[in-house]
Motif scaffolding. Structure first.
Motif, PDB file in Angstrom:
ATOM      1  N   VAL A  33       0.873  -1.167   0.000  1.00 15.09           N
ATOM      2  CA  VAL A  33       0.000   0.000   0.000  1.00 15.09           C
ATOM      3  C   VAL A  33       0.910   1.216   0.000  1.00 15.09           C
ATOM      4  O   VAL A  33       1.889   1.269   0.747  1.00 15.09           O
ATOM      5  CB  VAL A  33      -0.908   0.014   1.247  1.00 15.09           C
ATOM      6  N   GLU A  34       0.626   2.171  -0.859  1.00 12.68           N
ATOM      7  CA  GLU A  34       1.410   3.405  -0.913  1.00 12.68           C
ATOM      8  C   GLU A  34       1.362   4.077   0.449  1.00 12.68           C
ATOM      9  O   GLU A  34       0.273   4.330   0.973  1.00 12.68           O
ATOM     10  CB  GLU A  34       0.833   4.332  -1.998  1.00 12.68           C
ATOM     11  N   PRO A  35       2.535   4.363   1.041  1.00 11.92           N
ATOM     12  CA  PRO A  35       2.533   5.034   2.337  1.00 11.92           C
ATOM     13  C   PRO A  35       1.837   6.399   2.251  1.00 11.92           C
ATOM     14  O   PRO A  35       2.038   7.145   1.291  1.00 11.92           O
ATOM     15  CB  PRO A  35       4.021   5.204   2.662  1.00 11.92           C
ATOM     16  N   ASP A  36       1.039   6.691   3.241  1.00  8.54           N
ATOM     17  CA  ASP A  36       0.315   7.976   3.331  1.00  8.54           C
ATOM     18  C   ASP A  36      -0.535   8.259   2.091  1.00  8.54           C
ATOM     19  O   ASP A  36      -0.646   9.400   1.657  1.00  8.54           O
ATOM     20  CB  ASP A  36       1.301   9.135   3.543  1.00  8.54           C
ATOM     21  N   TYR A  37      -1.114   7.229   1.511  1.00  6.65           N
ATOM     22  CA  TYR A  37      -1.890   7.437   0.278  1.00  6.65           C
ATOM     23  C   TYR A  37      -3.064   8.389   0.491  1.00  6.65           C
ATOM     24  O   TYR A  37      -3.364   9.203  -0.371  1.00  6.65           O
ATOM     25  CB  TYR A  37      -2.376   6.099  -0.289  1.00  6.65           C
ATOM     26  N   TYR A  38      -3.712   8.314   1.662  1.00  9.12           N
ATOM     27  CA  TYR A  38      -4.853   9.192   1.904  1.00  9.12           C
ATOM     28  C   TYR A  38      -4.387  10.637   2.048  1.00  9.12           C
ATOM     29  O   TYR A  38      -4.990  11.556   1.473  1.00  9.12           O
ATOM     30  CB  TYR A  38      -5.611   8.749   3.154  1.00  9.12           C
ATOM     31  N   LYS A  39      -3.296  10.834   2.774  1.00  8.97           N
ATOM     32  CA  LYS A  39      -2.736  12.185   2.952  1.00  8.97           C
ATOM     33  C   LYS A  39      -2.329  12.757   1.594  1.00  8.97           C
ATOM     34  O   LYS A  39      -2.569  13.928   1.312  1.00  8.97           O
ATOM     35  CB  LYS A  39      -1.529  12.105   3.885  1.00  8.97           C
ATOM     36  N   LYS A  40      -1.737  11.917   0.744  1.00  6.57           N
ATOM     37  CA  LYS A  40      -1.340  12.377  -0.588  1.00  6.57           C
ATOM     38  C   LYS A  40      -2.553  12.756  -1.425  1.00  6.57           C
ATOM     39  O   LYS A  40      -2.507  13.717  -2.192  1.00  6.57           O
ATOM     40  CB  LYS A  40      -0.517  11.300  -1.292  1.00  6.57           C
ATOM     41  N   SER A  46      -1.028  20.268  -3.465  1.00  2.69           N
ATOM     42  CA  SER A  46       0.372  20.573  -3.165  1.00  2.69           C
ATOM     43  C   SER A  46       1.306  19.707  -4.013  1.00  2.69           C
ATOM     44  O   SER A  46       2.395  20.148  -4.388  1.00  2.69           O
ATOM     45  CB  SER A  46       0.663  20.384  -1.678  1.00  2.69           C
ATOM     46  N   THR A  47       0.873  18.483  -4.329  1.00  5.83           N
ATOM     47  CA  THR A  47       1.674  17.639  -5.221  1.00  5.83           C
ATOM     48  C   THR A  47       1.768  18.280  -6.606  1.00  5.83           C
ATOM     49  O   THR A  47       2.843  18.320  -7.209  1.00  5.83           O
ATOM     50  CB  THR A  47       1.053  16.235  -5.330  1.00  5.83           C
ATOM     51  N   MET A  48       0.649  18.785  -7.093  1.00  4.63           N
ATOM     52  CA  MET A  48       0.654  19.449  -8.401  1.00  4.63           C
ATOM     53  C   MET A  48       1.473  20.735  -8.357  1.00  4.63           C
ATOM     54  O   MET A  48       2.182  21.069  -9.319  1.00  4.63           O
ATOM     55  CB  MET A  48      -0.777  19.728  -8.866  1.00  4.63           C
ATOM     56  N   ALA A  49       1.393  21.476  -7.232  1.00 10.14           N
ATOM     57  CA  ALA A  49       2.191  22.696  -7.094  1.00 10.14           C
ATOM     58  C   ALA A  49       3.676  22.348  -7.116  1.00 10.14           C
ATOM     59  O   ALA A  49       4.483  23.063  -7.728  1.00 10.14           O
ATOM     60  CB  ALA A  49       1.825  23.419  -5.805  1.00 10.14           C
ATOM     61  N   GLN A  50       4.061  21.229  -6.467  1.00  8.20           N
ATOM     62  CA  GLN A  50       5.465  20.801  -6.489  1.00  8.20           C
ATOM     63  C   GLN A  50       5.878  20.437  -7.910  1.00  8.20           C
ATOM     64  O   GLN A  50       6.995  20.738  -8.338  1.00  8.20           O
ATOM     65  CB  GLN A  50       5.686  19.616  -5.543  1.00  8.20           C
ATOM     66  N   THR A  51       5.002  19.823  -8.665  1.00  9.11           N
ATOM     67  CA  THR A  51       5.303  19.502 -10.062  1.00  9.11           C
ATOM     68  C   THR A  51       5.573  20.777 -10.861  1.00  9.11           C
ATOM     69  O   THR A  51       6.519  20.830 -11.662  1.00  9.11           O
ATOM     70  CB  THR A  51       4.125  18.721 -10.691  1.00  9.11           C
ATOM     71  N   HIS A  52       4.785  21.807 -10.632  1.00 14.29           N
ATOM     72  CA  HIS A  52       5.004  23.086 -11.322  1.00 14.29           C
ATOM     73  C   HIS A  52       6.309  23.740 -10.868  1.00 14.29           C
ATOM     74  O   HIS A  52       7.042  24.311 -11.677  1.00 14.29           O
ATOM     75  CB  HIS A  52       3.820  24.027 -11.113  1.00 14.29           C
ATOM     76  N   ARG A  53       6.629  23.632  -9.563  1.00 14.44           N
ATOM     77  CA  ARG A  53       7.910  24.174  -9.072  1.00 14.44           C
ATOM     78  C   ARG A  53       9.079  23.432  -9.719  1.00 14.44           C
ATOM     79  O   ARG A  53      10.085  24.044 -10.083  1.00 14.44           O
ATOM     80  CB  ARG A  53       7.981  24.080  -7.548  1.00 14.44           C
ATOM     81  N   ASN A  54       8.929  22.102  -9.884  1.00 14.50           N
ATOM     82  CA  ASN A  54       9.989  21.331 -10.542  1.00 14.50           C
ATOM     83  C   ASN A  54      10.215  21.829 -11.967  1.00 14.50           C
ATOM     84  O   ASN A  54      11.359  21.989 -12.413  1.00 14.50           O
ATOM     85  CB  ASN A  54       9.629  19.846 -10.575  1.00 14.50           C
TER      86      ASN A  54
END
Length: 164
Positions: A33-40, A46-54
């Motif tokens: 099970v992906e760790p912290d899948y619910y939190k993600k 914020s994941t998408m924002a990090q992708t844009h920052r990358n």
């Protein structure tokens, strides 16, 4: 008077079979099970924002792993480049490594700066095949993340393939 014994034997065999199946299901090393899948999922923005920052940073990453000898850790190398394709110096780099077929067994390592944008760590890669490497690099206020795949091979396999 033998029919109650027969019914009891059938019920007992059913319970025993279910216990065996539960034991097999709970000891499956390929289940993960992906760790912290619910939190993600909750923080998907914020994941998408990090992708844009990358993308804004323009940094690049390449990952390599040395061929391994079973039972011994092997070296993971991460090469980071900045937006001008120059070596990214002075970053704090962490890597999370997991074997795709046994994704529940996750290893995290802090990499050592070897200079010229090369960062290394020793990781317990002991199974040939496809591995996922999640890289997190921080320099000053910039944070870069990336996920790559590498193929691990045994030292004897690589030597045989090169004719040595």
């Amino acid at each position: 008077m033998s029919w109650p014994i027969g019914i009891t034997a059938i019920l007992g065999a059913t319970v025993a079979a279910n216990l065996v199946m539960m034991r097999i299901a709970n000891n499956d090393p390929s289940f993960s099970v992906e760790p912290d899948y619910y939190k993600k999922a909750v923080f998907y923005d914020s994941t998408m924002a990090q992708t844009h920052r990358n993308l804004d940073l323009g940094w690049g990453v390449q990952t390599f792993v040395d061929s391994f000898v079973p039972g011994k850790p092997t070296r993971l190398r991460v090469v980071l480049r900045d937006e001008k394709a120059l070596p990214l110096l002075g970053a704090a780099v962490e890597a999370t490594v997991l074997f795709n077929a046994r994704a529940n067994d996750v290893t995290t390592a802090t990499l050592t700066d070897e200079g010229a944008g090369v960062y290394t760590a020793t990781v317990p890669i002991n199974t040939p095949g496809e591995w996922e490497v999640r890289v997190s690099a921080k320099r000053d206020t910039s944070h870069f993340t990336s996920s790559t795949r590498i193929t691990a091979v045994r030292a004897t396999v690589r030597a045989a393939g090169t004719g040595r």
